[in-house]
Scaffold this motif. Structure first.
Motif, PDB file in Angstrom:
ATOM      1  N   HIS A 248       0.822  -1.241   0.260  1.00  0.00           N
ATOM      2  CA  HIS A 248      -0.206   0.231   0.029  1.00  0.00           C
ATOM      3  C   HIS A 248       0.759   1.055  -0.089  1.00  0.00           C
ATOM      4  O   HIS A 248       0.692   2.054  -0.651  1.00  0.00           O
ATOM      5  CB  HIS A 248      -0.804   0.012   1.269  1.00  0.00           C
ATOM      6  CG  HIS A 248      -2.071  -0.795   1.103  1.00  0.00           C
ATOM      7  ND1 HIS A 248      -2.852  -1.058   2.052  1.00  0.00           N
ATOM      8  CD2 HIS A 248      -2.570  -1.750   0.098  1.00  0.00           C
ATOM      9  CE1 HIS A 248      -3.762  -2.043   1.560  1.00  0.00           C
ATOM     10  NE2 HIS A 248      -3.524  -2.349   0.334  1.00  0.00           N
ATOM     11  N   CYS A 249       1.816   1.148   0.880  1.00  0.00           N
ATOM     12  CA  CYS A 249       2.905   2.551   0.937  1.00  0.00           C
ATOM     13  C   CYS A 249       3.241   2.607  -0.536  1.00  0.00           C
ATOM     14  O   CYS A 249       3.373   3.778  -0.835  1.00  0.00           O
ATOM     15  CB  CYS A 249       3.923   2.243   1.865  1.00  0.00           C
ATOM     16  SG  CYS A 249       5.356   3.367   1.787  1.00  0.00           S
ATOM     17  N   GLN A 250       3.921   1.616  -1.360  1.00  0.00           N
ATOM     18  CA  GLN A 250       4.556   1.771  -2.547  1.00  0.00           C
ATOM     19  C   GLN A 250       3.382   2.021  -3.664  1.00  0.00           C
ATOM     20  O   GLN A 250       3.918   2.629  -4.624  1.00  0.00           O
ATOM     21  CB  GLN A 250       5.461   0.510  -2.737  1.00  0.00           C
ATOM     22  CG  GLN A 250       6.346   0.323  -1.930  1.00  0.00           C
ATOM     23  CD  GLN A 250       7.161  -0.885  -2.233  1.00  0.00           C
ATOM     24  OE1 GLN A 250       6.715  -1.891  -2.577  1.00  0.00           O
ATOM     25  NE2 GLN A 250       8.580  -0.975  -1.895  1.00  0.00           N
ATOM     26  N   ASP A 251       2.184   1.923  -3.345  1.00  0.00           N
ATOM     27  CA  ASP A 251       1.265   2.018  -4.575  1.00  0.00           C
ATOM     28  C   ASP A 251       1.374   3.426  -4.943  1.00  0.00           C
ATOM     29  O   ASP A 251       1.114   4.258  -4.123  1.00  0.00           O
ATOM     30  CB  ASP A 251      -0.101   1.626  -3.947  1.00  0.00           C
ATOM     31  CG  ASP A 251      -1.033   1.529  -5.170  1.00  0.00           C
ATOM     32  OD1 ASP A 251      -0.919   2.329  -6.208  1.00  0.00           O
ATOM     33  OD2 ASP A 251      -2.201   1.114  -4.875  1.00  0.00           O
ATOM     34  N   VAL A 252       1.491   3.760  -6.216  1.00  0.00           N
ATOM     35  CA  VAL A 252       1.504   5.351  -6.802  1.00  0.00           C
ATOM     36  C   VAL A 252       0.297   5.932  -6.606  1.00  0.00           C
ATOM     37  O   VAL A 252       0.252   7.172  -6.119  1.00  0.00           O
ATOM     38  CB  VAL A 252       1.935   5.091  -8.178  1.00  0.00           C
ATOM     39  CG1 VAL A 252       1.905   6.612  -8.643  1.00  0.00           C
ATOM     40  CG2 VAL A 252       3.243   4.610  -8.292  1.00  0.00           C
ATOM     41  N   ALA A 253      -0.783   5.058  -6.705  1.00  0.00           N
ATOM     42  CA  ALA A 253      -2.039   5.705  -6.369  1.00  0.00           C
ATOM     43  C   ALA A 253      -2.246   6.184  -4.969  1.00  0.00           C
ATOM     44  O   ALA A 253      -3.309   7.000  -4.674  1.00  0.00           O
ATOM     45  CB  ALA A 253      -3.205   4.786  -6.998  1.00  0.00           C
ATOM     46  N   LYS A 254      -1.549   5.710  -4.093  1.00  0.00           N
ATOM     47  CA  LYS A 254      -1.839   6.026  -2.624  1.00  0.00           C
ATOM     48  C   LYS A 254      -0.769   6.934  -2.178  1.00  0.00           C
ATOM     49  O   LYS A 254      -0.479   7.097  -1.076  1.00  0.00           O
ATOM     50  CB  LYS A 254      -1.731   4.780  -1.753  1.00  0.00           C
ATOM     51  CG  LYS A 254      -2.965   3.529  -1.992  1.00  0.00           C
ATOM     52  CD  LYS A 254      -2.968   2.530  -1.132  1.00  0.00           C
ATOM     53  CE  LYS A 254      -4.242   1.772  -1.486  1.00  0.00           C
ATOM     54  NZ  LYS A 254      -5.496   2.238  -0.974  1.00  0.00           N
ATOM     55  N   GLY A 255       0.089   7.393  -3.070  1.00  0.00           N
ATOM     56  CA  GLY A 255       1.226   8.416  -2.730  1.00  0.00           C
ATOM     57  C   GLY A 255       2.477   7.790  -3.115  1.00  0.00           C
ATOM     58  O   GLY A 255       3.420   8.833  -3.146  1.00  0.00           O
ATOM     59  N   GLY A 256       2.974   6.737  -3.303  1.00  0.00           N
ATOM     60  CA  GLY A 256       4.084   6.514  -3.925  1.00  0.00           C
ATOM     61  C   GLY A 256       4.961   6.502  -2.756  1.00  0.00           C
ATOM     62  O   GLY A 256       6.224   7.264  -2.953  1.00  0.00           O
ATOM     63  N   GLY A 257       4.983   5.988  -1.623  1.00  0.00           N
ATOM     64  CA  GLY A 257       6.034   6.050  -0.569  1.00  0.00           C
ATOM     65  C   GLY A 257       7.062   5.224  -0.586  1.00  0.00           C
ATOM     66  O   GLY A 257       7.022   4.261  -1.462  1.00  0.00           O
ATOM     67  N   MET A 258       7.846   5.152   0.358  1.00  0.00           N
ATOM     68  CA  MET A 258       8.961   4.439   0.542  1.00  0.00           C
ATOM     69  C   MET A 258       8.551   3.567   1.826  1.00  0.00           C
ATOM     70  O   MET A 258       8.419   4.024   2.711  1.00  0.00           O
ATOM     71  CB  MET A 258      10.283   4.957   0.284  1.00  0.00           C
ATOM     72  CG  MET A 258      10.618   5.563  -0.784  1.00  0.00           C
ATOM     73  SD  MET A 258      11.985   6.545  -0.738  1.00  0.00           S
ATOM     74  CE  MET A 258      13.115   4.972  -0.741  1.00  0.00           C
TER      75      MET A 258
END
Length: 339
Positions: A248-258
């Motif tokens: 979920h964190c890495q999902d670009v649609a959800k913000g593209g976090g690390m």
């Protein structure tokens, strides 16, 4: 009346001086430590030299998975190294599609050594980590003691002693007969091939052998059986821990976090441009309790120290000015006039 007016004016001037130096101190702390106000995700370097660094690894504390914390080190010269109980080893490549790391051991035998065997030490891995020696490695041992090591041509020995076949060091192996890059490097020394099942067996072999070399089989994408070529080095396989929170964190649609972790509790954190959250970057409903906490250990404390240094310097300078100013008991004169 005039005395009260002068006293009020003096107090007002002192407050202005104090406020002025506090602002100057804060400005200095920002100028002196500009790197400490960067976005959280930008604190995780994504490469070391020409080697990309992605999850589950991180070369900055708090980045990647805590399972691989302090495992990879990026030297001042930009060289990536793998840290193990036996030392630090140069990393040649990291593959994430076929998860493995290729390292070189500067202590093992190479073609230039020939029959001159240097002091060596066995490569080892921490058994508590998610690393393992790849089955694609072959190990060559040189000048082993025949009193302590069973050295026989493996096919013949296996026919005679099938129960001891795994313990033999094959003296007629393909690699011993065709040493990679230097087929004729050995002249008067013996060679045998043996795959240690654990680092303890590698250590035991080196107790009775002069040196060793690790050879891995690199896939060159050709048609079998010519699709692999032997090269010197050690292949270390690793696991990629996959969790729903990290996806979920890495999902670009959800913000593209690390994906990262709290350096104190080692709990999962999603590292975003504006701070850290426990879910994903676009989840505004989640508590921002980690938003001001630095990913890299010591970041927040360093900012606090910077501010303290700046404020301390301002107060020290203000006191110094006050100490030098003439005592007027509230009387404004040309000597202590500010404007």
């Amino acid at each position: 009346m005039a005395s009260q007016l002068l006293q009020i004016t003096s107090t007002l001037c002192n407050n202005i001086i104090h406020a002025l130096f506090v602002h100057v101190a804060l400005l200095l702390s920002i100028l002196i430590f500009p790197g400490l106000i960067k976005a959280q995700s930008s604190q995780c370097r994504t490469s070391c030299g020409d080697i990309p660094i992605y999850y589950p690894f991180g070369i900055d504390d708090g980045c990647g998975s805590p399972y691989y914390r302090h495992i990879l080190v990026c030297s001042d010269s930009g060289s990536l190294e793998l840290r193990t109980p036996s030392g630090r080893y140069p990393v040649r490549n990291v593959s994430y599609s076929d998860p493995h790391i290729l390292v070189s051991d500067p202590f093992m035998w190479n073609c230039q050594d020939g029959d001159n065997f240097r002091p060596t030490r066995p490569f080892s891995l921490d058994s508590s980590t998610h690393f393992s020696l790849s089955r694609q490695n072959d190990y060559l041992f040189f000048n082993c003691s025949e009193e302590h090591v069973i050295m026989e041509p493996k096919p013949i020995f296996c026919e005679r002693f099938p129960d001891q076949c795994d313990s033999t060091c094959d003296s007629a192996s393909y690699l011993c007969r065709h040493l990679p890059e230097c087929a004729s490097a050995l002249r008067g020394s013996s060679c045998c091939s043996y795959y240690p099942k654990a680092t303890d067996s590698l250590r035991l072999m080196l107790k009775y052998c002069a040196s060793y070399a690790s050879v891995y089989w690199r896939n060159v994408g050709a048609i079998q059986p010519d699709n692999q070529v032997p090269e010197y080095g050690i292949r270390v396989d690793f696991d990629i821990p996959v969790t729903t929170r990290c996806l979920h964190c890495q999902d670009v649609a959800k913000g593209g976090g690390m994906c990262g972790f709290d350096t104190k509790t080692q709990e999962f954190l999603c590292l975003c441009d504006k701070g850290n959250v426990t879910t994903y970057c676009k989840d505004h409903d989640v508590s921002q309790e980690h938003s001001n906490r630095g990913v890299v250990a010591g970041t927040v404390s360093a900012v606090s120290v910077a501010g303290a240094i700046g404020v301390g310097a301002g107060i020290w300078f203000w006191k110094k000015v006050r100490a030098k100013a003439p005592v007027t008991h509230g009387v404004q004169s040309n000597e202590n006039r500010l404007f």
